[in-house]
Motif scaffolding. Sequence first.
Motif, mmCIF file in Angstrom:
data_model
loop_
_atom_site.group_PDB
_atom_site.id
_atom_site.type_symbol
_atom_site.label_atom_id
_atom_site.label_comp_id
_atom_site.label_asym_id
_atom_site.label_seq_id
_atom_site.Cartn_x
_atom_site.Cartn_y
_atom_site.Cartn_z
ATOM 1 N N ARG A 34 44.254 -70.064 33.794
ATOM 2 C CA ARG A 34 43.056 -69.375 34.253
ATOM 3 C C ARG A 34 42.457 -68.474 33.180
ATOM 4 N N TYR A 35 43.295 -67.946 32.298
ATOM 5 C CA TYR A 35 42.826 -66.888 31.419
ATOM 6 C C TYR A 35 42.626 -67.415 29.998
ATOM 7 N N SER A 48 40.433 -66.387 27.906
ATOM 8 C CA SER A 48 40.040 -65.324 26.983
ATOM 9 C C SER A 48 40.440 -63.980 27.572
ATOM 10 N N LYS A 49 40.503 -62.971 26.712
ATOM 11 C CA LYS A 49 40.847 -61.621 27.176
ATOM 12 C C LYS A 49 39.780 -61.102 28.143
ATOM 13 N N LYS A 50 38.545 -61.478 27.931
ATOM 14 C CA LYS A 50 37.466 -61.046 28.813
ATOM 15 C C LYS A 50 37.676 -61.573 30.231
ATOM 16 N N ILE A 51 38.061 -62.849 30.336
ATOM 17 C CA ILE A 51 38.313 -63.442 31.648
ATOM 18 C C ILE A 51 39.536 -62.782 32.292
ATOM 19 N N PHE A 52 40.567 -62.547 31.496
ATOM 20 C CA PHE A 52 41.774 -61.897 32.014
ATOM 21 C C PHE A 52 41.441 -60.526 32.596
ATOM 22 N N ASP A 53 40.688 -59.724 31.835
ATOM 23 C CA ASP A 53 40.344 -58.380 32.292
ATOM 24 C C ASP A 53 39.511 -58.434 33.574
ATOM 25 N N ARG A 54 38.601 -59.402 33.652
ATOM 26 C CA ARG A 54 37.772 -59.531 34.849
ATOM 27 C C ARG A 54 38.628 -59.894 36.062
ATOM 28 N N GLU A 55 39.532 -60.853 35.898
ATOM 29 C CA GLU A 55 40.398 -61.282 37.001
ATOM 30 C C GLU A 55 41.350 -60.162 37.429
ATOM 31 N N HIS A 109 47.682 -66.604 28.314
ATOM 32 C CA HIS A 109 46.902 -67.367 27.345
ATOM 33 C C HIS A 109 47.750 -68.460 26.700
#
Length: 399
Positions: free
Chosen positions: A98-99, A101-108, A87
């Motif tokens: 790429r990340y 937000s934490k939500k995007i990070f967790d999804r990736e 981040h």
Amino acid sequence: MKYPEQLVKKYGAKAGLLIYAAQHLPNIPQARMVVKTLEENVESFLARADAANISWPRIFRSSAICELDGYEGTFPTKVILDFETEHAKVTNPGYCGRYASKKIFDRELKLSIEYIENSPSIIFEEDFLNGPKPKNLGSKINVICAEKIPSYFTGTYIAHPNQDNVYLFSTSISRSMKSDNPINSNFISTNGKDVKIYENEWYNFSAPLFKKISKKYNLFEQLKTVMSWHDQINSLPELDSNWAYQIEFGLSPLCLFQVRPFKKKEKANFKLKKKSKLDQGLIVIGVTPPEGIDYRVVANVGFNLKYGIELDLTEDPTVYCEKMRSAWHFNELKNHKANIFEHSLGFLAHDDIRAMRAAKLNILLMSDFSNMFKTGDWVNIKSDGIDYVIKQIKKTENK
């Protein structure tokens, strides 16, 4: 071949062998890790990694049962930094991260794990890799989550399957050291105690640099320690003492990364009276009968494929003559029996070791020796696993 069957069945070969070694040899350092079973969901897997205090960055690795038989570098590995670091890169001006937000990070992160887990269908069903699909490979494989150990140097070595107390190392400076100049070096031990740099007039420019920094980091003492791991692991009751193994490791700090079977041990029942006149930085792995074996040469497959030149393949026993780092083309051959690899300045990369494992006989050189032969030539090679003799022969009919 003996191996810890229950652990390998549950966790795959890579993780199963590491867990087995850790249970019996706690003195050999390993990265803290957890292993995802095939039935476990990703959320539970990551929760166990957090509970085990596995620090970031984390490395997510494949662990397939078929890796007992090789397949080095076939399945994916991903290194993932923590969300805060990624981040921060996003908020850094000029960096497109790429990340956001934490939500995007967790999804990736979940997608990365699932990609490794489901990689057999990607690699084999879409024909990313030539050759037959392993018999013991399902649609999913285990995934390892481990701490990424910041070793300054990484490497791998094999015990020579035809000689006692001989070990071949290939070691390089790690990206962890943030060096702009990669430093690679080969080492060899011929007595199971001392380790010396492997070089001759063909040796690359980095050898003097490696010598210079080896004293600062006490590399040779570390290599001796790492070398002792092979026989400790090899002698465990559920491993096969009739096999020579390959060990992947880190230096500064020391860490065991992987254990895999390399080749079954074999001794020649004869001794050659002379070496080949053509040897340049000779390493030979494999033995032949005293009269040798006749092979038809197939050379420069990678070059021919790159430029659309039709391959001259054969059903005859084939010796594959190629530069190292082009060895992945061995699966194109119809009757691959031997290798002559030139410019062997880093002789244990994944593609090269796969080709070496697949062949009965391997000759590793630092010269342009293979250029002396062209596709269609016939050679006879004799090897006692220590020295070899090779000569060109005339042959008009296949055996």
